[in-house]
Design an enzyme around this catalytic site. Sequence first.
Site, mmCIF file in Angstrom:
data_model
loop_
_atom_site.group_PDB
_atom_site.id
_atom_site.type_symbol
_atom_site.label_atom_id
_atom_site.label_comp_id
_atom_site.label_asym_id
_atom_site.label_seq_id
_atom_site.Cartn_x
_atom_site.Cartn_y
_atom_site.Cartn_z
ATOM 1 N N ASP A 1 0.791 -1.245 0.000
ATOM 2 C CA ASP A 1 0.000 0.000 0.000
ATOM 3 C C ASP A 1 0.824 1.296 0.000
ATOM 4 O OD1 ASP A 1 -1.841 -2.030 0.382
ATOM 5 O OD2 ASP A 1 -2.954 -1.018 1.964
ATOM 6 N N LYS B 1 -6.585 -5.016 -3.439
ATOM 7 C CA LYS B 1 -7.384 -5.663 -2.391
ATOM 8 C C LYS B 1 -8.554 -4.808 -1.917
ATOM 9 C CE LYS B 1 -3.948 -4.275 1.082
ATOM 10 N NZ LYS B 1 -4.698 -3.303 1.878
ATOM 11 N N CYS C 1 -2.164 -2.615 7.473
ATOM 12 C CA CYS C 1 -1.967 -3.507 6.327
ATOM 13 C C CYS C 1 -0.625 -4.222 6.347
ATOM 14 C CB CYS C 1 -2.214 -2.738 5.034
ATOM 15 S SG CYS C 1 -3.953 -2.216 4.940
#
Length: 266
Positions: free
Chosen positions: A52, A166, A211
């Site tokens: 991310d 995702k 994450c």
Amino acid sequence: MFTTITKLTALALAASRYAQAVPLPEDVLGVPYAGISTASHEHPTTALLIVDVQYDFINGTLGSDRAYNILPTIYQLLDEHSWGMIATSQDWHPQTHVSFASNHPGHASGDSVQIPMLASRYNETQLQSLYADHCVPGTIGANIEAGVQTRLDTLLGKTPITQIHKAQNQHVDSYSAFADNQYYEFTTLAPEMRARNIDKVVVTGLITNACVYGSSVDATKFGFGVTVISDGVETTSAEDQATALEELEEWWGVNVETLAKYEASE
Ligand SMILES: *[C@@H]1O[C@H](CO)[C@@H](O)[C@H](O)[C@H]1NC(C)=O
Ligand SMILES: *[C@@H]1O[C@H](CO)[C@@H](O)[C@H](O)[C@H]1NC(C)=O
């Protein structure tokens, strides 16, 4: 375990509400790869996972000044190392996503709400942290930071690169690059790693207590050896960073070390 992540995330979110979006420092960010491989560290059975590294987590709606710190580390891991595989993850949310406070009237970013478990026969619920809208495809905030992206573009065709988009299901969030927060659906990442004879994963990216945490924990559950590069992951406060890294080490057996130490040990 996701209770812990959710709790930590709520704390991080509370802190990030005070972070101001700032322009990226020109001298650090977006520095393109020269195109000449200087890889002197080879890791044929290790995957580099870049979690991310998207503008919304750097200078966007969930940004923090601290996020900039990791970019030189990630550039170095791409420029001076060669990997059996590279995987990137990106949050990739529909505008209707369950994690957006804007979809829960009466709630604000930083709140938590109970949401239905998708596969539950008993109407169980799960605590969901709420955030400002982020990482909607088609917005700049969803893009991978340019210095990382240009390097990936250059490596494409030389190193296997897998991109995981995702949390596309509006009903469930996904901190991990391997599965959503309810293990309702899994991504292709673990089988792809196995198919390429990968047995270890080096984790970098944003943010440490959400994450990065979820991805690292799932990697251990799948049986991969996990190293988190401590100066290659960040979150919104030093305290949250330290707590998350400590938990990963003590509860999940994750190896946490600086890039310098990792390079010296290889
Ligand atoms: C974040 O940085 C990128 C790249 O410099 C820029 O395109 C974008 O507009 C910035 N976002 C914000 C919210 O300042
Ligand atoms: C779950 O919720 C539905 C709809 O409200 C209801 O019909 C059903 O009886 C509930 N099931 C259980 C096990 O509570």
